[in-house]
Design a protein around this motif. Structure first.
Motif, PDB file in Angstrom:
ATOM      1  N   UNK A  95       0.808  -1.220   0.000  1.00  0.00           N
ATOM      2  CA  UNK A  95       0.000   0.000   0.000  1.00  0.00           C
ATOM      3  C   UNK A  95       0.842   1.272   0.000  1.00  0.00           C
ATOM      4  N   UNK A  96       1.953   1.268   0.770  1.00  0.00           N
ATOM      5  CA  UNK A  96       2.682   2.532   0.942  1.00  0.00           C
ATOM      6  C   UNK A  96       3.191   3.107  -0.386  1.00  0.00           C
ATOM      7  N   UNK A  97       3.853   2.305  -1.249  1.00  0.00           N
ATOM      8  CA  UNK A  97       4.286   2.925  -2.510  1.00  0.00           C
ATOM      9  C   UNK A  97       3.123   3.458  -3.324  1.00  0.00           C
ATOM     10  N   UNK A  98       2.002   2.734  -3.310  1.00  0.00           N
ATOM     11  CA  UNK A  98       0.851   3.197  -4.071  1.00  0.00           C
ATOM     12  C   UNK A  98       0.307   4.494  -3.495  1.00  0.00           C
ATOM     13  N   UNK A  99       0.307   4.564  -2.165  1.00  0.00           N
ATOM     14  CA  UNK A  99      -0.185   5.788  -1.529  1.00  0.00           C
ATOM     15  C   UNK A  99       0.735   6.955  -1.850  1.00  0.00           C
ATOM     16  N   UNK A 100       2.054   6.695  -1.832  1.00  0.00           N
ATOM     17  CA  UNK A 100       2.989   7.773  -2.161  1.00  0.00           C
ATOM     18  C   UNK A 100       2.742   8.257  -3.580  1.00  0.00           C
ATOM     19  N   UNK A 101       2.534   7.307  -4.478  1.00  0.00           N
ATOM     20  CA  UNK A 101       2.288   7.655  -5.870  1.00  0.00           C
ATOM     21  C   UNK A 101       0.973   8.434  -5.995  1.00  0.00           C
ATOM     22  N   UNK A 102      -0.031   7.970  -5.256  1.00  0.00           N
ATOM     23  CA  UNK A 102      -1.340   8.624  -5.350  1.00  0.00           C
ATOM     24  C   UNK A 102      -1.310  10.012  -4.730  1.00  0.00           C
ATOM     25  N   UNK A 103      -0.421  10.231  -3.747  1.00  0.00           N
ATOM     26  CA  UNK A 103      -0.388  11.532  -3.058  1.00  0.00           C
ATOM     27  C   UNK A 103       0.567  12.505  -3.716  1.00  0.00           C
ATOM     28  N   UNK A 104       0.967  12.209  -4.957  1.00  0.00           N
ATOM     29  CA  UNK A 104       2.032  12.977  -5.606  1.00  0.00           C
ATOM     30  C   UNK A 104       1.817  14.480  -5.478  1.00  0.00           C
ATOM     31  N   UNK A 105       0.577  14.933  -5.673  1.00  0.00           N
ATOM     32  CA  UNK A 105       0.339  16.376  -5.656  1.00  0.00           C
ATOM     33  C   UNK A 105      -0.441  16.822  -4.428  1.00  0.00           C
ATOM     34  N   UNK A 106      -0.708  15.892  -3.497  1.00  0.00           N
ATOM     35  CA  UNK A 106      -1.565  16.229  -2.356  1.00  0.00           C
ATOM     36  C   UNK A 106      -0.984  17.326  -1.487  1.00  0.00           C
ATOM     37  N   UNK A 107       0.322  17.240  -1.249  1.00  0.00           N
ATOM     38  CA  UNK A 107       0.915  18.166  -0.290  1.00  0.00           C
ATOM     39  C   UNK A 107       1.093  19.554  -0.870  1.00  0.00           C
ATOM     40  N   UNK A 108       0.968  19.664  -2.198  1.00  0.00           N
ATOM     41  CA  UNK A 108       1.246  20.959  -2.799  1.00  0.00           C
ATOM     42  C   UNK A 108       0.139  21.967  -2.555  1.00  0.00           C
ATOM     43  N   UNK A 109      -1.085  21.448  -2.347  1.00  0.00           N
ATOM     44  CA  UNK A 109      -2.188  22.379  -2.160  1.00  0.00           C
ATOM     45  C   UNK A 109      -2.059  23.107  -0.823  1.00  0.00           C
ATOM     46  N   UNK A 110      -1.431  22.457   0.159  1.00  0.00           N
ATOM     47  CA  UNK A 110      -1.224  23.164   1.414  1.00  0.00           C
ATOM     48  C   UNK A 110       0.065  23.969   1.289  1.00  0.00           C
ATOM     49  N   UNK A 111       0.247  24.893   2.232  1.00  0.00           N
ATOM     50  CA  UNK A 111       1.439  25.726   2.141  1.00  0.00           C
ATOM     51  C   UNK A 111       2.625  25.070   2.841  1.00  0.00           C
ATOM     52  N   UNK A 112       2.434  23.818   3.259  1.00  0.00           N
ATOM     53  CA  UNK A 112       3.468  23.180   4.076  1.00  0.00           C
ATOM     54  C   UNK A 112       4.540  22.552   3.201  1.00  0.00           C
ATOM     55  N   UNK A 113       5.571  22.107   3.876  1.00  0.00           N
ATOM     56  CA  UNK A 113       6.719  21.526   3.184  1.00  0.00           C
ATOM     57  C   UNK A 113       6.348  20.185   2.558  1.00  0.00           C
ATOM     58  N   UNK A 114       6.665  20.034   1.283  1.00  0.00           N
ATOM     59  CA  UNK A 114       6.346  18.787   0.588  1.00  0.00           C
ATOM     60  C   UNK A 114       7.232  17.625   1.062  1.00  0.00           C
ATOM     61  N   UNK A 115       8.548  17.821   1.171  1.00  0.00           N
ATOM     62  CA  UNK A 115       9.365  16.677   1.618  1.00  0.00           C
ATOM     63  C   UNK A 115       8.915  16.133   2.965  1.00  0.00           C
ATOM     64  N   UNK A 116       8.477  17.030   3.868  1.00  0.00           N
ATOM     65  CA  UNK A 116       8.079  16.561   5.193  1.00  0.00           C
ATOM     66  C   UNK A 116       6.876  15.629   5.093  1.00  0.00           C
ATOM     67  N   UNK A 117       5.969  15.929   4.152  1.00  0.00           N
ATOM     68  CA  UNK A 117       4.795  15.076   3.985  1.00  0.00           C
ATOM     69  C   UNK A 117       5.225  13.641   3.681  1.00  0.00           C
ATOM     70  N   UNK A 118       6.157  13.514   2.734  1.00  0.00           N
ATOM     71  CA  UNK A 118       6.574  12.160   2.358  1.00  0.00           C
ATOM     72  C   UNK A 118       7.437  11.523   3.442  1.00  0.00           C
ATOM     73  N   UNK A 119       8.192  12.348   4.155  1.00  0.00           N
ATOM     74  CA  UNK A 119       8.959  11.808   5.284  1.00  0.00           C
ATOM     75  C   UNK A 119       8.005  11.256   6.340  1.00  0.00           C
ATOM     76  N   UNK A 120       6.920  11.985   6.590  1.00  0.00           N
ATOM     77  CA  UNK A 120       5.954  11.511   7.583  1.00  0.00           C
ATOM     78  C   UNK A 120       5.324  10.195   7.142  1.00  0.00           C
ATOM     79  N   UNK A 121       5.042  10.075   5.834  1.00  0.00           N
ATOM     80  CA  UNK A 121       4.476   8.809   5.349  1.00  0.00           C
ATOM     81  C   UNK A 121       5.441   7.657   5.620  1.00  0.00           C
TER      82      UNK A 121
END
Lengths: 510, 517
Positions: A95-121
């Motif tokens: 599931x995790x790789x698929x979720x990472x792939x599916x969330x490719x643009x999810x973090x961009x809509x927020x003003x937060x750091x994108x790398x941190x989103x994937x680090x948290x995953x």
């Protein structure tokens, strides 16, 4: 190869990946995504190797490793996996790789750091793997609690509407359960002669009263996590507010910790109390099936709807566990896997739909299938899998649970069957209102709705669809792994199956 | 005429105490003879060197298990462990006290005698260098604490109590800004503290009377005499119970346990933040060190009698601390209530009368001290033009403005909430485990329930910092000087290390968990 320390490496690897990703510069979000994705693929490869190495029919616990941690309290880093843990680990790794792939643009809509989103995953993946791989009660507890932190920030920082409220509610509910468990863990440690080793503790004789209290301590924590009625109210909020990828992991994997915990800790460690409490647990599970299904029918928010369907499905898993037959138990574990695949897929697809429309409300859709036919088709398939249509994987698990329960407790099985009918209602009605019927004119004005699934999204959904169909027709590889572990768990609580059902187990698994 | 028999004194065993008190005296001379512009450096180095020297002596004495100065001072495992703890934490507190980069001139007022809020006062708040008397005062307080945890009779304990309390009252009054609040806090602390001391002294008198009744044994207030009297004195038990209760009031006041906690939030809020940190860490260690010795050595025979009462106090303390923490809007008051709740958890450890209980409590004290000092170190950094911005609403969005310090503070808050892999979790386990093993399940259940309540205020701060948008009034974090950074990093690293690998310190505590009697 069987001497390779799979479990500890699997636990540590995502954490290392998370550190790497977190340290990447914030200005290079694409690089962070790629590193995170490749890293999760490496974890997947390692998990596949572990699956191949696992000896079906061998020892109950394999890949055992143990290193001393806090000798004063008898705490060890002990990892070991039985069949149940193995399939869950595999589910996480898929599931995790698929979720990472599916969330490719999810973090961009927020003003937060994108790398941190994937680090948290990736941190989340580390704690999820740890919680299933631990064979030391203390270690399990540590992962159980730490798991909250990355999820809290995923929901709170990157979520949608009402994310703060949902994140806090999620954290507090889980922490309350965790603290009940902490009291029980300490109690277990005291009566067990100051050891945390699972195998040693499962041999300890506990007086009836103490055993019941300890069972309750663990059970409340797991029932909140799973969640069972009436501890479920955090899930729709958290699932509704979380970004779709995190929600898929939350419902697909995180919540399984609850049902897994019941199977691994409540039943074998407190067998008599488990039998004593079983009617109550069955009642809660049944209420959950019906009540959550009814609520799901009435939802107008797609993610909340999927969250409620999950609560209903957890009711089925609960019935399977507390029916105390190998068949139902195998069904419950298989359900944990299939539900992870089906609901994970459903969450991801719903997330894609919401990202296009910019709204999660069903009433904002209507006839979307005319604009995005492939997406609508996938949604339909995910819905059918979620209602356990024959030919999809969840059908087999639901069927196993029901016949397993039927052999020992007919009323429970009959009431649970009602849930299937309601499942058809909420899934089909949701699909109808979003993708079918006359086209909602407002949809044509939304740019996003003119784009059907792109290649990345197809890559996300294809493996899940393939697995759901494959396991729907040929579940044997999974059931072969699960069956001995469930058998051993039933032996722990001293329940043998009623005579005729033994034959059906083998037939069902063929 | 009988010759006066002098007790033999083991100077090496007393060295840590003597070094600290000696350094304090030298510090007073420094005030008199060293030019003003050099004093800060000289005083700070003197105090730190003294702490270091005393710590060295504690380490060298590590194997001592003896009574000295007659039977007034016990140098044994708990004494040495707690003295070591106090000294390490005091060194961190001294680093915070010595900071002069974050705020020009430091956190202390230059001339305490200038009327608060006057024109001169505003001028001195702007630029004048803070008074350097704080160093001898702190050093005296540390010396008193070292005696307090080693005292083996009630009179020595009383003197130690005064030696460390009086400088603390003064230190509370020396804030550079919001001086009225600071002076009010000091006065409150002094008045209530004086009452508590009086209660303690009255308790000593009653206990003395109680021990006087045994035929064939002289009366006394040393712990061995009291312990013997508890088991076989024909005197009325009323004397014993009344004496014990009065003593407990004096000690629980210092430990900030309910219902003797009311001073805590006001004093923690009003005192200069480095002093608050010092009190929250070191005073707690000293107070609980004394509580442990009094109840485990002197009154061990009466444990059936005091356990229910102290148990109720513990539950009340946890409840009051946790519930009132929820309603706080000021970070220093929130930490004050959290410190009250932690006093409750520590009492759970005190009520586990086993070796594990003792070592667990000592572990908790040191681990908590590190975290709480780090927490107050962060509080000193979050500031605007008017000094520290302690109102919680001002912390909104801090995570966006200063992610590094907000992350450190979040980690400390998670430790307070007892999340695993932090010292907050291991220390809770260290006291709850033995308490349950000794059959105190009700205390553990109360502890767990209040931990749930207490998680909420911590989480609220985390939400404030990370999930709220920064407002116009969100202050930035001041760039800390080397001293504050050092204290902060020591605290955070210790919180992490004691959470991930607590075994070495636990070993040390277990090896030390035996009183000489």
């Amino acid at each position: 190869m069987s001497n390779f320390p799979f479990l500890s490496v699997l636990t540590v690897a995502p954490l290392v990946g998370a550190l790497v990703v977190a340290l990447l510069p914030r200005r290079r979000p694409e690089l962070a995504k790629q590193v995170a994705f490749v890293w999760s693929l490496l974890v997947l490869v390692l998990s596949v190797l572990m699956w191949i190495t696992f000896k079906v029919g061998g020892d109950r616990f394999q890949f055992r490793e143990s290193y001393p941690w806090i000798p004063n309290w008898g705490v060890h880093f002990t990892f070991a996996a039985d069949g149940i843990a193995l399939v869950m680990l595999m589910l996480i790794a898929v599931l995790v790789p698929l979720v990472i792939l599916a969330s490719w643009h999810d973090a961009e809509s927020s003003k937060r750091s994108v790398p941190i989103y994937f680090a948290l995953l990736l941190v989340l993946e580390c704690t999820m793997i740890g919680v299933f791989a631990a064979a030391d009660v203390f270690l399990f507890y540590v992962f159980f609690e730490v798991m909250l932190v990355p999820m809290y920030f995923l929901i709170g920082s990157y979520g949608g509407h009402q994310r703060q409220y949902a994140a806090v509610k999620f954290f507090l509910y889980s922490l309350v359960g965790g603290l009940f468990m902490l009291a029980a863990v300490i109690g277990l440690w005291v009566v067990g002669g100051k050891t945390f080793d699972w195998q040693a503790l499962s041999q300890v004789d506990i007086s009836t009263g103490t055993e019941r209290w300890l069972f309750l301590g663990f059970f409340v924590a797991f029932a909140i996590k799973a969640p069972f009625f009436p501890f479920h109210t955090w899930l729709p909020d958290a699932g509704g507010a979380a970004p779709a990828g995190a929600a898929a992991l939350l419902v697909g994997v995180l919540d399984k910790v609850g049902t897994f915990g019941i199977l691994r800790y409540c039943l074998p460690l407190f067998p008599d109390a488990a039998k004593w409490f079983a009617p109550w647990a069955l009642a809660l599970a049944l209420i959950g099936i019906i009540y959550a299904a009814l609520l799901a029918v009435g939802q107008n928010d797609l993610k909340r709807l999927v969250s409620y369907t999950s609560i209903a499905h957890f009711g089925f898993i609960g019935v399977g566990i507390f029916a105390f037959t190998t068949q139902a138990g195998t069904g419950a574990v298989l359900y944990m896997v299939n539900h992870g695949l089906a609901t994970g897929l459903l969450f991801l697809v719903v997330g894609m739909l919401i990202a296009r429309r910019g709204s999660a409300l069903i009433s904002d859709f209507g006839g979307a299938g005319k604009l995005v036919p492939v997406l609508a088709g996938v949604l339909f398939f995910a819905g059918l899998a979620s209602l356990a249509l024959p030919g999809t994987a969840p059908f087999i698990s639901e069927f196993l649970v029901l016949i397993g329960a039927f052999t020992v407790n007919k009323p429970v099985a009959v009431i649970a069957t009602l849930g299937i009918i309601l499942a058809a209602a909420y899934v089909l009605w949701m699909v109808q209102r979003t993708t079918q019927g006359t086209l909602n004119p407002a949809l044509t004005e939304v740019d996003g709705m003119r784009r059907d699934l792109n290649l990345r999204e197809k890559v996300v959904v294809a493996p899940l669809i393939a697995l759901i169909v494959l396991l729907g027709f040929y579940p044997k590889p999974v059931t072969d792994v699960i069956n001995p572990a469930v058998q051993a768990t039933m032996d722990d609580i001293g329940r043998t199956d009623p005579a005729p059902s033994v034959g059906t187990v083998q037939e069902a698994s063929k | 005429m009988t010759e006066l028999k002098l007790p033999s004194i083991d100077y090496a065993a007393l060295a840590p105490i003597l070094i600290m008190l000696g350094a304090a005296l030298v510090g007073i001379l420094v005030e008199a003879f060293v030019p003003r512009h050099r004093r800060h450096l000289v005083q700070l180095s003197l105090a730190l060197l003294a702490v270091l020297a005393a710590l060295t002596m504690v380490v060298l004495n590590a194997d001592d298990r003896l009574l000295t100065a007659g039977t007034a001072i016990a140098v044994d495992g708990p004494t040495l462990f707690l003295q070591g703890g106090i000294l390490v934490l005091a060194a961190m507190a001294l680093l915070l006290i010595g900071e002069r980069v974050v705020e020009r001139g430091g956190a202390f007022v230059a001339h305490a005698a200038i009327t608060a809020e006057s024109v001169e006062d505003r001028r001195q708040a702007e630029s004048a260098n803070g008074a350097t008397e704080v160093y001898p005062l702190t050093t005296f307080a540390i010396g008193g604490m070292l005696i307090f945890v080693a005292a083996n009779d009630l009179l020595t304990m009383f003197i130690a109590l005064e030696v460390f309390s009086l400088p603390l009252y003064l230190l509370c009054a020396l804030a550079r800004r919001r001086r009225l609040l600071s002076q009010e806090a000091a006065l409150k602390y002094f008045m209530l503290g004086a009452y508590a001391s009086a209660f303690f002294l009255f308790g000593v008198a009653l206990i003395y009377g109680f021990t006087a009744g045994t035929p064939g044994r002289s009366a006394g207030v040393d712990f061995a005499t009291i312990n013997a009297a508890v088991s076989d004195s024909p005197s009325s038990r009323v004397l014993l119970f009344a004496g014990m209760a009065l003593l407990a009031i004096g000690l629980l006041f210092k430990a900030a346990a309910a219902p003797f906690h009311v001073w805590t939030p006001d004093v923690y809020q009003g005192a200069p933040t480095p002093v608050t940190g010092f009190m929250a860490a070191c005073t707690k260690v000293a107070a609980f060190g004394a509580l442990l010795r009094v109840f485990h050595v002197a009154f061990a025979g009466a444990s059936w009698d005091f356990t229910p009462v102290l148990g109720v106090v513990a539950v009340l303390t946890m409840l009051v601390g946790a519930v009132l923490a929820v309603t706080q809007t000021d970070i220093k008051r929130l930490l004050a209530y959290s410190s009250i709740a932690n006093a409750g958890y520590l009492l759970v450890g005190v009520l586990a009368p086993s070796k594990d209980g003792l070592s667990g409590t000592m572990f908790y004290l040191v681990a908590y001290g590190f975290s709480v000092l780090a927490a107050f170190a962060v509080v000193t950094l979050v500031r605007d033009g008017d000094g520290e911005a302690t109102h919680l609403s001002r912390w909104a969005g801090l995570g966006r403005r200063s992610p590094f310090y907000a992350s450190l503070f979040t980690f400390i808050l998670l430790a307070f909430a007892g999340i695993p892999l932090t010292s907050g979790f291991t220390s809770k386990f260290a006291v709850f485990g033995p308490a349950l093993a000794e059959g105190r399940a009700w205390l553990v259940v109360a502890g767990v329930l209040t931990s749930m309540v207490l998680a909420f205020p911590y989480l609220r701060v985390v939400v404030m910092m990370w999930l709220s948008e920064p407002g116009d009034s969100t202050p930035t974090v001041a760039v800390p000087g080397g001293l504050t950074s050092a204290a902060l990093m020591i605290g955070v690293v210790a919180t992490l290390v004691l959470g991930v690998a607590p075994a070495p310190l636990l070993d040390l505590a277990t090896g030390a968990a035996e009183f000489v009697r």
